[in-house]
Design a protein around this motif. Sequence first.
Motif, PDB file in Angstrom:
ATOM      1  N   ASP A 113      93.050  99.700-109.965  1.00 45.64           N
ATOM      2  CA  ASP A 113      93.829  99.390-108.769  1.00 45.64           C
ATOM      3  C   ASP A 113      94.880  98.315-109.040  1.00 45.64           C
ATOM      4  O   ASP A 113      96.038  98.451-108.634  1.00 45.64           O
ATOM      5  CB  ASP A 113      92.913  98.926-107.638  1.00 45.64           C
ATOM      6  CG  ASP A 113      92.277 100.087-106.882  1.00 45.64           C
ATOM      7  OD1 ASP A 113      92.723 101.235-107.083  1.00 45.64           O
ATOM      8  OD2 ASP A 113      91.351  99.841-106.091  1.00 45.64           O
ATOM      9  N   SER A 114      94.476  97.244-109.708  1.00 44.31           N
ATOM     10  CA  SER A 114      95.436  96.168-109.963  1.00 44.31           C
ATOM     11  C   SER A 114      96.540  96.631-110.907  1.00 44.31           C
ATOM     12  O   SER A 114      97.719  96.289-110.725  1.00 44.31           O
ATOM     13  CB  SER A 114      94.721  94.941-110.540  1.00 44.31           C
ATOM     14  OG  SER A 114      93.876  94.359-109.568  1.00 44.31           O
ATOM     15  N   GLY A 115      96.171  97.429-111.910  1.00 42.11           N
ATOM     16  CA  GLY A 115      97.198  97.982-112.797  1.00 42.11           C
ATOM     17  C   GLY A 115      98.162  98.882-112.046  1.00 42.11           C
ATOM     18  O   GLY A 115      99.380  98.842-112.259  1.00 42.11           O
ATOM     19  N   THR A 116      97.626  99.690-111.150  1.00 43.57           N
ATOM     20  CA  THR A 116      98.478 100.569-110.338  1.00 43.57           C
ATOM     21  C   THR A 116      99.419  99.765-109.475  1.00 43.57           C
ATOM     22  O   THR A 116     100.609 100.095-109.346  1.00 43.57           O
ATOM     23  CB  THR A 116      97.605 101.486-109.468  1.00 43.57           C
ATOM     24  OG1 THR A 116      96.832 102.351-110.310  1.00 43.57           O
ATOM     25  CG2 THR A 116      98.463 102.327-108.543  1.00 43.57           C
ATOM     26  N   ARG A 188     101.386  93.739 -97.734  1.00 46.51           N
ATOM     27  CA  ARG A 188     100.175  94.535 -97.561  1.00 46.51           C
ATOM     28  C   ARG A 188      99.906  95.452 -98.746  1.00 46.51           C
ATOM     29  O   ARG A 188      98.750  95.792 -99.020  1.00 46.51           O
ATOM     30  CB  ARG A 188     100.293  95.371 -96.271  1.00 46.51           C
ATOM     31  CG  ARG A 188     100.302  94.539 -95.002  1.00 46.51           C
ATOM     32  CD  ARG A 188     100.382  95.403 -93.764  1.00 46.51           C
ATOM     33  NE  ARG A 188     101.674  96.079 -93.624  1.00 46.51           N
ATOM     34  CZ  ARG A 188     102.739  95.536 -93.061  1.00 46.51           C
ATOM     35  NH1 ARG A 188     102.693  94.275 -92.631  1.00 46.51           N
ATOM     36  NH2 ARG A 188     103.870  96.213 -92.940  1.00 46.51           N
ATOM     37  N   VAL A 189     100.957  95.871 -99.454  1.00 45.32           N
ATOM     38  CA  VAL A 189     100.812  96.834-100.542  1.00 45.32           C
ATOM     39  C   VAL A 189     100.629  96.157-101.896  1.00 45.32           C
ATOM     40  O   VAL A 189      99.805  96.589-102.709  1.00 45.32           O
ATOM     41  CB  VAL A 189     102.024  97.787-100.578  1.00 45.32           C
ATOM     42  CG1 VAL A 189     101.984  98.690-101.812  1.00 45.32           C
ATOM     43  CG2 VAL A 189     102.062  98.638 -99.311  1.00 45.32           C
ATOM     44  N   LEU A 190     101.373  95.095-102.153  1.00 42.37           N
ATOM     45  CA  LEU A 190     101.342  94.457-103.471  1.00 42.37           C
ATOM     46  C   LEU A 190     100.241  93.405-103.529  1.00 42.37           C
ATOM     47  O   LEU A 190     100.463  92.213-103.721  1.00 42.37           O
ATOM     48  CB  LEU A 190     102.715  93.868-103.792  1.00 42.37           C
ATOM     49  CG  LEU A 190     103.854  94.887-103.825  1.00 42.37           C
ATOM     50  CD1 LEU A 190     105.150  94.227-104.269  1.00 42.37           C
ATOM     51  CD2 LEU A 190     103.516  96.077-104.729  1.00 42.37           C
ATOM     52  N   VAL A 191      99.036  93.891-103.354  1.00 41.64           N
ATOM     53  CA  VAL A 191      97.832  93.047-103.334  1.00 41.64           C
ATOM     54  C   VAL A 191      96.904  93.527-104.447  1.00 41.64           C
ATOM     55  O   VAL A 191      96.648  94.723-104.594  1.00 41.64           O
ATOM     56  CB  VAL A 191      97.121  93.146-101.974  1.00 41.64           C
ATOM     57  CG1 VAL A 191      95.807  92.363-101.989  1.00 41.64           C
ATOM     58  CG2 VAL A 191      98.038  92.643-100.861  1.00 41.64           C
ATOM     59  N   GLY A 222      99.432  89.565-104.449  1.00 40.32           N
ATOM     60  CA  GLY A 222      98.718  88.961-103.337  1.00 40.32           C
ATOM     61  C   GLY A 222      97.221  89.011-103.567  1.00 40.32           C
ATOM     62  O   GLY A 222      96.697  89.905-104.242  1.00 40.32           O
ATOM     63  N   CYS A 223      96.512  88.025-103.021  1.00 43.23           N
ATOM     64  CA  CYS A 223      95.053  87.953-103.156  1.00 43.23           C
ATOM     65  C   CYS A 223      94.419  88.478-101.870  1.00 43.23           C
ATOM     66  O   CYS A 223      94.698  87.975-100.782  1.00 43.23           O
ATOM     67  CB  CYS A 223      94.609  86.515-103.413  1.00 43.23           C
ATOM     68  SG  CYS A 223      92.834  86.350-103.740  1.00 43.23           S
ATOM     69  N   VAL A 230      87.664 100.818-100.758  1.00 39.68           N
ATOM     70  CA  VAL A 230      87.687 102.009 -99.904  1.00 39.68           C
ATOM     71  C   VAL A 230      88.601 101.821 -98.697  1.00 39.68           C
ATOM     72  O   VAL A 230      88.506 102.560 -97.721  1.00 39.68           O
ATOM     73  CB  VAL A 230      86.260 102.382 -99.437  1.00 39.68           C
ATOM     74  CG1 VAL A 230      85.471 103.003-100.565  1.00 39.68           C
ATOM     75  CG2 VAL A 230      85.539 101.181 -98.857  1.00 39.68           C
ATOM     76  N   SER A 231      89.494 100.873 -98.779  1.00 39.54           N
ATOM     77  CA  SER A 231      90.487 100.680 -97.712  1.00 39.54           C
ATOM     78  C   SER A 231      91.849 101.047 -98.282  1.00 39.54           C
ATOM     79  O   SER A 231      92.539 100.209 -98.865  1.00 39.54           O
ATOM     80  CB  SER A 231      90.477  99.224 -97.221  1.00 39.54           C
ATOM     81  OG  SER A 231      89.243  98.905 -96.631  1.00 39.54           O
ATOM     82  N   ARG A 232      92.246 102.282 -98.116  1.00 37.84           N
ATOM     83  CA  ARG A 232      93.464 102.787 -98.751  1.00 37.84           C
ATOM     84  C   ARG A 232      94.610 102.909 -97.749  1.00 37.84           C
ATOM     85  O   ARG A 232      95.574 103.650 -97.965  1.00 37.84           O
ATOM     86  CB  ARG A 232      93.195 104.135 -99.414  1.00 37.84           C
ATOM     87  CG  ARG A 232      91.909 104.210-100.193  1.00 37.84           C
ATOM     88  CD  ARG A 232      91.732 103.095-101.197  1.00 37.84           C
ATOM     89  NE  ARG A 232      92.483 103.289-102.420  1.00 37.84           N
ATOM     90  CZ  ARG A 232      92.368 102.513-103.494  1.00 37.84           C
ATOM     91  NH1 ARG A 232      91.520 101.477-103.489  1.00 37.84           N
ATOM     92  NH2 ARG A 232      93.097 102.734-104.563  1.00 37.84           N
ATOM     93  N   ASP A 233      94.507 102.187 -96.650  1.00 41.16           N
ATOM     94  CA  ASP A 233      95.547 102.250 -95.617  1.00 41.16           C
ATOM     95  C   ASP A 233      96.889 101.749 -96.122  1.00 41.16           C
ATOM     96  O   ASP A 233      97.948 102.249 -95.715  1.00 41.16           O
ATOM     97  CB  ASP A 233      95.131 101.452 -94.387  1.00 41.16           C
ATOM     98  CG  ASP A 233      94.730 100.018 -94.740  1.00 41.16           C
ATOM     99  OD1 ASP A 233      93.698  99.841 -95.411  1.00 41.16           O
ATOM    100  OD2 ASP A 233      95.462  99.074 -94.364  1.00 41.16           O
ATOM    101  N   SER A 234      96.856 100.762 -97.031  1.00 32.81           N
ATOM    102  CA  SER A 234      98.134 100.227 -97.519  1.00 32.81           C
ATOM    103  C   SER A 234      98.883 101.265 -98.345  1.00 32.81           C
ATOM    104  O   SER A 234     100.120 101.333 -98.314  1.00 32.81           O
ATOM    105  CB  SER A 234      97.903  98.954 -98.346  1.00 32.81           C
ATOM    106  OG  SER A 234      97.070  99.226 -99.458  1.00 32.81           O
TER     107      SER A 234
END
Length: 452
Positions: A113-116, A188-191, A222-223, A230-234
């Motif tokens: 996720d962080s790499g993505t 919200r996305v770049l977390v 962002g932290c 499992v929260s893929r809303d962003s």
Amino acid sequence: MSAYVIDSTLFRDQFGTEAMRRIFSDETTVQRWLDVEAALAKVQGELGIIPRAAADEIRRKARVELIDLGALKAEMDRTAHPIVPLLRAIKRVCDGDAGEYVHWGATTQDIVDSGTVLQLRDGLEEIERDLRGLLDNLLKLAATHRDRVMVGRSHGQQALPITFGFKVAVWAEEIRRDLQRLDQMRERVLVGQFAGAVGTLSALGEHGIAVQEGLFRELGLGCPSIAWHVSRDSLAELASVLAIATGSVGKIAHEIYALQKTELGELEEPFSPGKVGSSTMPHKRNPAACETVVALARVVRSIVPLALEGVLAEHERDKIVLQTEREYLARLFGLSHAAIAKTRAIAAGLTVRGAHMEENLYRQRGLLLSEAVMMRLSDALGRQEAHEIVYRICMEVFEREGTLKEALLADPLVGDRLSPEEIDALLDPKAYTGLAGAFVDRVTARRQDITP
């Protein structure tokens, strides 16, 4: 031969860009995973969680050129896992026992996720740069053609005069809103993601928060307040915003496509000698770039339902969602960037055929200015009565040809109230563009509202 157009040697530049192919390539994907592992080791070494020497060695060896991607792929196939083979590969290239300290307290999805997100950040920078370039091109066009009168259309029919600058200013303001949406969603996305097996950071105990905060300072992300495994809303928001932006450029391209039709001929996308419109009709100058942009916008829109499906993830981990994202994210960015970059180029080289715009103003023999006549008669007859009279006269002109001026003068209810000179003034399209110029000025004056 390629199985999909984004990777096709023949078609890839129609459906993607070199920048996006680089950002979402296998090499970059693995490097971004390594970047996260290296940053994690650095922070943990500074906090004394792992030996500093091991952290330094991990950082030195976290380079994709040290990894055999063919062997990595074979191990991924054998293990059915993306990160465990990478961890083994890192261990092999690290000196001493440093490789034993890679991935300390992390879980696979943290790294993926962080790499993505690092890739998404790079991709958004490319998209925003071209959107800003497009906005700048549109603002220049709007200012240049502030007072160039053309037909305004509604329901595909001639409606009232506008200026081409006004039309372009409407486009520009929509692109400005797209840039605002991209900017607003960044927080919200770049977390980043670092939460451990089920999101509780149990493997790191009391050090978990310090590692998490340090990791994302190091990566410039962002932290999160809590795990978003499992929260893929962003990501659904990201897909929706890019679909809106791509829809905006698709709308612009479709409008140029429509106004390039032979019977209108008011605009033409950039043309250069050698561009061929047909294999059998040598005269054709087709709007090929605009057609491609519209097609791209439609495909991008079709990705949004996939992203929305990801919001329905299950329990604390759900690989079904991750596999879906792996398929659509690179495609989403490639298609979106191609559409936006192409539209930027179209706007930069757009041909505006003022003579055709002028000619089309008079195609309906005065009917374009029916509102102006109606409003003038409303002073004496009332608005509704004036509408009925002008409607009747206009329908007669439609059916029996002639000009609106002739029909107005022949009608006793109008001819007794308006002189030929007054009718000529009312039927002048260049005198009835309302506040088009003022609205152009309002939009172009806001050039600096969206800053990099």
